[in-house]
Design a protein around this motif. Structure first.
Motif, short mmCIF file in Angstrom:
data_model
loop_
_atom_site.label_atom_id
_atom_site.label_comp_id
_atom_site.label_asym_id
_atom_site.label_seq_id
_atom_site.Cartn_x
_atom_site.Cartn_y
_atom_site.Cartn_z
N GLY A 10 34.71 6.31 -5.23
CA GLY A 10 34.72 4.98 -4.66
C GLY A 10 35.11 3.93 -5.67
N LEU A 11 34.90 2.69 -5.29
CA LEU A 11 35.19 1.54 -6.14
C LEU A 11 33.88 0.97 -6.66
CD1 LEU A 11 37.02 -0.72 -7.25
CD2 LEU A 11 36.77 -1.86 -5.03
N VAL A 12 33.77 0.90 -7.98
CA VAL A 12 32.57 0.34 -8.61
C VAL A 12 32.98 -0.61 -9.72
CG1 VAL A 12 31.09 2.32 -8.10
CG2 VAL A 12 32.37 2.24 -10.25
N GLN A 13 32.01 -1.41 -10.15
CA GLN A 13 32.27 -2.32 -11.25
C GLN A 13 31.93 -1.65 -12.58
OE1 GLN A 13 30.18 -6.02 -10.57
NE2 GLN A 13 31.58 -6.62 -8.93
N PRO A 14 32.51 -2.13 -13.66
CA PRO A 14 32.17 -1.58 -14.99
C PRO A 14 30.67 -1.61 -15.22
CG PRO A 14 34.07 -3.00 -15.15
CD PRO A 14 33.55 -3.16 -13.75
N GLY A 15 30.16 -0.52 -15.80
CA GLY A 15 28.73 -0.41 -16.07
C GLY A 15 27.94 0.26 -14.97
N GLU A 16 28.52 0.39 -13.80
CA GLU A 16 27.82 1.02 -12.68
C GLU A 16 27.94 2.55 -12.73
OE1 GLU A 16 27.83 -2.57 -9.39
OE2 GLU A 16 29.24 -0.92 -9.14
N SER A 17 27.31 3.19 -11.76
CA SER A 17 27.26 4.66 -11.74
C SER A 17 27.81 5.21 -10.42
CB SER A 17 25.81 5.13 -11.90
OG SER A 17 25.27 4.70 -13.14
N LEU A 18 28.24 6.45 -10.48
CA LEU A 18 28.63 7.22 -9.31
C LEU A 18 28.21 8.67 -9.53
CD1 LEU A 18 32.31 6.13 -8.45
CD2 LEU A 18 30.29 5.81 -7.00
N THR A 112 37.56 4.42 -8.86
CA THR A 112 38.17 3.21 -9.39
C THR A 112 37.08 2.32 -9.97
OG1 THR A 112 39.92 3.29 -7.72
CG2 THR A 112 39.62 1.21 -8.89
N VAL A 113 37.25 1.97 -11.22
CA VAL A 113 36.28 1.10 -11.90
C VAL A 113 36.99 -0.21 -12.22
CG1 VAL A 113 34.65 0.88 -13.80
CG2 VAL A 113 35.24 3.16 -12.91
N SER A 114 36.56 -1.25 -11.56
CA SER A 114 37.24 -2.53 -11.72
C SER A 114 36.31 -3.67 -11.36
CB SER A 114 38.48 -2.57 -10.81
OG SER A 114 39.10 -3.84 -10.87
N SER A 115 36.49 -4.76 -12.08
CA SER A 115 35.70 -5.96 -11.77
C SER A 115 36.47 -6.87 -10.81
CB SER A 115 35.35 -6.71 -13.06
OG SER A 115 36.52 -7.02 -13.80
#
Length: 115
Positions: A10-18, A112-115
């Protein structure tokens, strides 16, 4: 023949987890090596983490201390817990299971890791 199905991207922000999951159509984890690979656009596919049939693990230097691979044989599933995600972790992640005389890949799941 073994089918592998990845999920959890999925799409997450920097620093988050999956947490990614790789479910196999039958249980051969106990006799196989299972790996998570990733491929970003324009780059070669690379090994991210691997777990052997005896439970030994190894990781790419870029993910050590952040990612954890684990196996749940009762559910025919291997997981990749990804913490402290970075934009450079963005890629399609593939599960691979291999052993003597066989080598199977899943279809991939996008991270996808994006702010």
């Amino acid at each position: 023949q073994v089918q592998l199905v990845e999920s959890g991207g999925g799409l997450v922000q920097p620093g988050e987890s999956l947490r990614l999951s790789c479910a196999a159509s039958r249980n051969i984890f106990g006799i196989s090596t299972v790996g998570w690979y990733r491929q970003a656009p324009g780059k070669e596919r690379e090994l991210v983490a691997q777990i052997t049939r005896r439970g030994m693990t190894n990781y790419a230097d870029s993910v050590k201390g952040r990612f954890t691979i684990s196996r749940e044989d009762a559910k025919n599933t291997v997981y990749l817990q990804m913490n402290s995600l970075k934009p450079e972790d963005s890629a399609v992640y593939y599960c691979r299971i291999s052993g003597y005389g066989y080598d199977y890949w899943g279809q991939g799941t996008q991270v996808t890791v994006s702010s």
